[in-house]
Write an enzyme that holds these catalytic residues in place. Structure first.
Site, PDB file in Angstrom:
ATOM      1  N   PHE A   1      10.064  -0.950   3.569  1.00 50.86           N
ATOM      2  CA  PHE A   1       8.730  -1.173   3.971  1.00 50.86           C
ATOM      3  C   PHE A   1       8.192  -2.641   4.252  1.00 50.86           C
ATOM      4  O   PHE A   1       7.495  -3.077   5.185  1.00 50.86           O
ATOM      5  CB  PHE A   1       7.781  -0.810   2.859  1.00 50.86           C
ATOM      6  CG  PHE A   1       7.734   0.651   2.490  1.00 50.86           C
ATOM      7  CD1 PHE A   1       8.136   0.993   1.521  1.00 50.86           C
ATOM      8  CD2 PHE A   1       7.131   1.530   3.250  1.00 50.86           C
ATOM      9  CE1 PHE A   1       8.210   2.524   0.863  1.00 50.86           C
ATOM     10  CE2 PHE A   1       7.174   2.991   2.933  1.00 50.86           C
ATOM     11  CZ  PHE A   1       7.658   3.271   1.658  1.00 50.86           C
TER      12      PHE A   1
ATOM     13  N   TYR B   1       0.809  -1.096  -0.082  1.00 49.15           N
ATOM     14  CA  TYR B   1       0.188  -0.038  -0.119  1.00 49.15           C
ATOM     15  C   TYR B   1       0.728   1.457   0.036  1.00 49.15           C
ATOM     16  O   TYR B   1       0.971   2.196  -1.059  1.00 49.15           O
ATOM     17  CB  TYR B   1      -0.956   0.012   1.325  1.00 49.15           C
ATOM     18  CG  TYR B   1      -1.849   1.060   1.464  1.00 49.15           C
ATOM     19  CD1 TYR B   1      -1.848   1.558   2.793  1.00 49.15           C
ATOM     20  CD2 TYR B   1      -2.335   1.906   0.519  1.00 49.15           C
ATOM     21  CE1 TYR B   1      -2.491   2.647   3.113  1.00 49.15           C
ATOM     22  CE2 TYR B   1      -3.121   2.997   0.768  1.00 49.15           C
ATOM     23  CZ  TYR B   1      -3.331   3.428   2.051  1.00 49.15           C
ATOM     24  OH  TYR B   1      -4.064   4.447   2.603  1.00 49.15           O
TER      25      TYR B   1
ATOM     26  N   SER C   1       6.765   3.392  13.034  1.00 40.69           N
ATOM     27  CA  SER C   1       5.427   3.564  13.317  1.00 40.69           C
ATOM     28  C   SER C   1       5.284   4.288  14.632  1.00 40.69           C
ATOM     29  O   SER C   1       6.120   4.022  15.680  1.00 40.69           O
ATOM     30  CB  SER C   1       4.586   2.100  13.355  1.00 40.69           C
ATOM     31  OG  SER C   1       3.315   2.474  14.042  1.00 40.69           O
TER      32      SER C   1
ATOM     33  N   TYR D   1       4.131  -6.845  17.069  1.00 35.80           N
ATOM     34  CA  TYR D   1       4.472  -5.721  15.611  1.00 35.80           C
ATOM     35  C   TYR D   1       5.184  -4.707  15.984  1.00 35.80           C
ATOM     36  O   TYR D   1       6.177  -4.141  15.726  1.00 35.80           O
ATOM     37  CB  TYR D   1       2.980  -5.542  15.098  1.00 35.80           C
ATOM     38  CG  TYR D   1       3.122  -4.370  14.279  1.00 35.80           C
ATOM     39  CD1 TYR D   1       2.724  -2.966  14.665  1.00 35.80           C
ATOM     40  CD2 TYR D   1       3.704  -4.495  12.894  1.00 35.80           C
ATOM     41  CE1 TYR D   1       2.799  -1.750  13.741  1.00 35.80           C
ATOM     42  CE2 TYR D   1       3.866  -3.202  12.070  1.00 35.80           C
ATOM     43  CZ  TYR D   1       3.388  -2.061  12.566  1.00 35.80           C
ATOM     44  OH  TYR D   1       3.507  -1.108  11.741  1.00 35.80           O
TER      45      TYR D   1
ATOM     46  N   TYR E   1       5.206   6.652  11.423  1.00 39.17           N
ATOM     47  CA  TYR E   1       4.021   7.019  10.717  1.00 39.17           C
ATOM     48  C   TYR E   1       2.738   6.934  11.648  1.00 39.17           C
ATOM     49  O   TYR E   1       3.019   6.186  12.573  1.00 39.17           O
ATOM     50  CB  TYR E   1       3.324   5.849   9.858  1.00 39.17           C
ATOM     51  CG  TYR E   1       4.414   5.500   8.663  1.00 39.17           C
ATOM     52  CD1 TYR E   1       4.314   4.217   8.162  1.00 39.17           C
ATOM     53  CD2 TYR E   1       5.715   6.276   8.306  1.00 39.17           C
ATOM     54  CE1 TYR E   1       5.030   3.770   7.044  1.00 39.17           C
ATOM     55  CE2 TYR E   1       6.289   5.624   7.411  1.00 39.17           C
ATOM     56  CZ  TYR E   1       6.302   4.602   6.573  1.00 39.17           C
ATOM     57  OH  TYR E   1       7.004   4.104   5.749  1.00 39.17           O
TER      58      TYR E   1
ATOM     59  N   ASN F   1      -1.424   7.434  11.205  1.00 41.05           N
ATOM     60  CA  ASN F   1      -2.451   6.511  10.720  1.00 41.05           C
ATOM     61  C   ASN F   1      -2.522   6.799   9.142  1.00 41.05           C
ATOM     62  O   ASN F   1      -3.450   7.561   8.737  1.00 41.05           O
ATOM     63  CB  ASN F   1      -3.717   6.745  11.238  1.00 41.05           C
ATOM     64  CG  ASN F   1      -3.638   5.916  12.589  1.00 41.05           C
ATOM     65  OD1 ASN F   1      -2.786   6.361  13.485  1.00 41.05           O
ATOM     66  ND2 ASN F   1      -4.417   4.898  12.873  1.00 41.05           N
TER      67      ASN F   1
ATOM     68  N   LYS G   1       2.322  -6.266   9.365  1.00 40.41           N
ATOM     69  CA  LYS G   1       2.077  -5.270   9.879  1.00 40.41           C
ATOM     70  C   LYS G   1       0.639  -5.348  10.618  1.00 40.41           C
ATOM     71  O   LYS G   1      -0.011  -4.275  10.926  1.00 40.41           O
ATOM     72  CB  LYS G   1       2.060  -4.087   8.771  1.00 40.41           C
ATOM     73  CG  LYS G   1       1.041  -4.482   7.757  1.00 40.41           C
ATOM     74  CD  LYS G   1       0.739  -3.257   7.053  1.00 40.41           C
ATOM     75  CE  LYS G   1      -0.333  -3.209   5.975  1.00 40.41           C
ATOM     76  NZ  LYS G   1      -0.850  -2.087   5.534  1.00 40.41           N
TER      77      LYS G   1
ATOM     78  N   ARG H   1      -7.365   9.792  16.469  1.00 45.57           N
ATOM     79  CA  ARG H   1      -5.791   9.342  15.921  1.00 45.57           C
ATOM     80  C   ARG H   1      -5.382  10.273  14.723  1.00 45.57           C
ATOM     81  O   ARG H   1      -6.310  11.098  14.589  1.00 45.57           O
ATOM     82  CB  ARG H   1      -6.105   7.980  15.092  1.00 45.57           C
ATOM     83  CG  ARG H   1      -6.264   6.802  15.925  1.00 45.57           C
ATOM     84  CD  ARG H   1      -5.094   6.337  16.739  1.00 45.57           C
ATOM     85  NE  ARG H   1      -5.264   5.091  17.710  1.00 45.57           N
ATOM     86  CZ  ARG H   1      -5.989   5.107  18.954  1.00 45.57           C
ATOM     87  NH1 ARG H   1      -6.427   6.133  19.402  1.00 45.57           N
ATOM     88  NH2 ARG H   1      -6.139   3.990  19.461  1.00 45.57           N
TER      89      ARG H   1
ATOM     90  N   LYS I   1       9.091  -3.040  15.383  1.00 41.42           N
ATOM     91  CA  LYS I   1       9.529  -1.702  14.896  1.00 41.42           C
ATOM     92  C   LYS I   1      10.435  -0.859  15.854  1.00 41.42           C
ATOM     93  O   LYS I   1      11.645  -0.305  15.331  1.00 41.42           O
ATOM     94  CB  LYS I   1       8.180  -0.563  14.845  1.00 41.42           C
ATOM     95  CG  LYS I   1       7.120  -1.117  13.448  1.00 41.42           C
ATOM     96  CD  LYS I   1       7.841  -1.075  12.221  1.00 41.42           C
ATOM     97  CE  LYS I   1       6.684  -1.412  11.233  1.00 41.42           C
ATOM     98  NZ  LYS I   1       7.300  -1.441   9.883  1.00 41.42           N
TER      99      LYS I   1
HETATM  100  C1  WQD Z   1      -8.126   3.719  14.795  1.00 42.04           C
HETATM  101  C2  WQD Z   1      -9.265   4.032  15.794  1.00 42.04           C
HETATM  102  C3  WQD Z   1      -9.836   2.200  16.896  1.00 42.04           C
HETATM  103  C4  WQD Z   1     -11.449  -0.468  13.654  1.00 42.04           C
HETATM  104  C5  WQD Z   1      -2.767   0.568  13.961  1.00 42.04           C
HETATM  105  C6  WQD Z   1      -1.646   0.173  14.261  1.00 42.04           C
HETATM  106  C7  WQD Z   1      -0.332   1.217  13.712  1.00 42.04           C
HETATM  107  C8  WQD Z   1      -0.481   1.573  12.375  1.00 42.04           C
HETATM  108  C9  WQD Z   1      -2.263   2.156  12.034  1.00 42.04           C
HETATM  109  C10 WQD Z   1       0.826   0.149  11.092  1.00 42.04           C
HETATM  110  C11 WQD Z   1      -8.918   3.217  17.081  1.00 42.04           C
HETATM  111  C12 WQD Z   1     -11.057   2.553  15.910  1.00 42.04           C
HETATM  112  C13 WQD Z   1     -10.939   0.688  14.211  1.00 42.04           C
HETATM  113  C14 WQD Z   1     -12.497  -0.674  13.719  1.00 42.04           C
HETATM  114  C15 WQD Z   1     -13.045   1.036  15.464  1.00 42.04           C
HETATM  115  N1  WQD Z   1      -0.324   0.482  11.563  1.00 42.04           N
HETATM  116  N2  WQD Z   1     -11.605   1.411  15.188  1.00 42.04           N
HETATM  117  N3  WQD Z   1     -13.597   0.055  14.627  1.00 42.04           N
HETATM  118  O1  WQD Z   1      -5.067   1.107  16.114  1.00 42.04           O
HETATM  119  O2  WQD Z   1      -4.553   3.471  15.562  1.00 42.04           O
HETATM  120  O3  WQD Z   1      -3.077   1.942  14.500  1.00 42.04           O
HETATM  121  O4  WQD Z   1      -3.003   0.795  12.369  1.00 42.04           O
HETATM  122  O5  WQD Z   1       2.053   0.796  11.036  1.00 42.04           O
HETATM  123  O6  WQD Z   1       0.794   0.754  14.050  1.00 42.04           O
HETATM  124  O7  WQD Z   1      -1.518   0.133  15.557  1.00 42.04           O
HETATM  125  O8  WQD Z   1      -5.635   2.123  13.710  1.00 42.04           O
HETATM  126  O9  WQD Z   1      -7.523   1.901  12.171  1.00 42.04           O
HETATM  127  O10 WQD Z   1      -7.061   0.024  13.753  1.00 42.04           O
HETATM  128  O11 WQD Z   1      -7.791   2.161  14.895  1.00 42.04           O
HETATM  129  O12 WQD Z   1     -13.766   1.810  16.404  1.00 42.04           O
HETATM  130  O13 WQD Z   1     -13.301  -1.536  12.982  1.00 42.04           O
HETATM  131  O14 WQD Z   1     -10.478   3.521  15.295  1.00 42.04           O
HETATM  132  O15 WQD Z   1     -10.472   1.703  18.327  1.00 42.04           O
HETATM  133  O16 WQD Z   1      -9.423   4.119  18.185  1.00 42.04           O
HETATM  134  P1  WQD Z   1      -4.622   2.217  15.177  1.00 42.04           P
HETATM  135  P2  WQD Z   1      -6.835   1.470  13.510  1.00 42.04           P
END
Ligand code: WQD
Length: 337
Positions: free
Chosen positions: A80, A11, A124, A149, A177, A179, A84, A231, A153
């Site tokens: 990359f 991606y 990350s 994971y 990074y 989000n 992940k 986020r 990192k």
């Molecule tokens: C974002 C928010 C969830 C899904 C992760 C990895 C991080 C990076 C990005 C790689 C949170 C909420 C999520 C859903 C929800 N990846 N949520 N319903 O957890 O901040 O970060 O992805 O580098 O390392 O940890 O991202 O998109 O999973 O969640 O309510 O079905 O959305 O609780 O608050 P996150 P996320």
């Protein structure tokens, strides 16, 4: 410059390849296609008019990895390649440590053997853990990671920092990074999650396309604007542009440098959902569920260092991120085929 992009059909890797090609760099992609599709290369060519060389090689395959370096003199690497999925890493930690640590070590050893001194590493914000106040600053250092994971990192940042400290010709930029979301505005590149998405925006995209019934909101009792998780979302093309600036910075400097790449703004789950509703022109159903284990309430970046060192600032807002995500979803119902 001749730049090797590991995980290059992924991606963020594919979007970065497009931005590197646009800046006139000679791009070589390496990927084991575990979590991506070789047809991405045709999409990159369609966008840029340039077909990057591609090696279907696993970073754990030292023999074939070496052949790639024997056949190319790389000026720099953007790394990359790696597994992940946070949740998956908890259930198969050894696979994550083997691939993300041992595989990366193979790559770093190739750098040393073939005299490639410049690398940008895909780190990350997860490495901050839940130890610090927002906005997260690079000077906070490494926090307590809450999953294998994130720990891989953290280990890679430590390995590369030690590597640079021991070899004064080595230059490492460690990009943290936040989000990444969205897609290339052509609709030709975007995120294609395996199965049911773990991340918020790919899940919302499947609700918008009708593939999933409703969004599960993981908790609305956090100390945030509306109780849902906050986020720092950044458009994947903004993130790709940051990589081009980072590799040019790496070549012009020595040592290891940690840099946040985020928008510096926090959006709640419901704010993102409403932005997506605006992008797709329809109401998207959701249900409030319990908090997801391991989640923190709020995470967003201090972006001063990226501005100072790289001259980087995001260009795209949350609406554009959602519009581009939705266009890609509608144009690619079966992923990138
Ligand atoms: C974002 C928010 C969830 C899904 C992760 C990895 C991080 C990076 C990005 C790689 C949170 C909420 C999520 C859903 C929800 N990846 N949520 N319903 O957890 O901040 O970060 O992805 O580098 O390392 O940890 O991202 O998109 O999973 O969640 O309510 O079905 O959305 O609780 O608050 P996150 P996320």
């Amino acid at each position: 410059m001749k730049i090797l992009v590991t995980g290059g059909t992924g991606y963020i890797g594919s979007h970065t390849a497009v931005e590197l090609i646009k800046k006139g760099h000679d791009v070589v992609l390496l990927d084991n296609l575990y979590n991506s599709n070789v047809n991405v290369i045709k999409r990159i060519e369609k966008i840029t008019g340039y077909c990057p060389e591609f090696y279907n090689v696993d970073i754990l395959d030292k023999t074939n990895l070496k052949k790639v370096f024997e056949g190319n003199k790389f000026d720099a690497i953007i790394h990359f390649a790696g597994y992940k999925a946070v949740g998956e890493s908890v259930s198969i930690p050894l696979t994550y440590y083997q691939n993300n640590i041992a595989g990366s070590l193979n790559l770093y050893e190739m750098m040393q053997e073939f005299g490639c001194n410049n690398i940008v590493f895909s780190s990350s914000a997860t490495v901050y853990g839940d130890d610090f106040e927002v906005p997260f600053k690079e000077s906070y250092g490494l926090g307590t990671t809450t999953n294998p994971y994130g720990t891989t990192k953290k280990f890679n940042e430590i390995i590369l920092t030690d590597f640079a400290n021991a070899n004064h010709d080595i230059s490492c930029v460690l990009l943290r990074y936040f989000n990444p979301i969205g897609a290339h505005e052509s609709g030709l590149l975007g995120e294609v999650p395996n199965g049911i998405p773990n991340n918020l925006v790919p899940y919302i995209a499947k609700v918008a396309s009708g593939e999933l019934e409703y969004l599960r909101v993981f908790g609305n009792d956090y100390p945030t604007v509306d109780g849902t998780g906050v986020r720092d979302y950044i458009h994947v093309v903004d993130l790709a542009r940051a990589h081009v600036l980072a590799i040019e910075y790496a070549v012009a400097h020595k040592g290891a440098e940690v840099i946040n790449v985020g928008s510096g703004k926090g959006y709640s789950v419901l704010e993102v959902l409403h932005a997506y509703e605006k992008a797709c022109g329809k109401e998207l159903p959701y249900k409030i569920l319990e908090r997801r284990p391991g989640d923190i309430a709020t995470c967003y970046a201090d972006t001063k260092k990226a501005k100072e060192l790289l001259g980087f600032e995001v260009e795209y807002d949350i609406e554009k991120m959602c519009e581009d995500s939705y266009r890609f979803t509608v144009m690619n119902p079966n992923g990138i085929d």
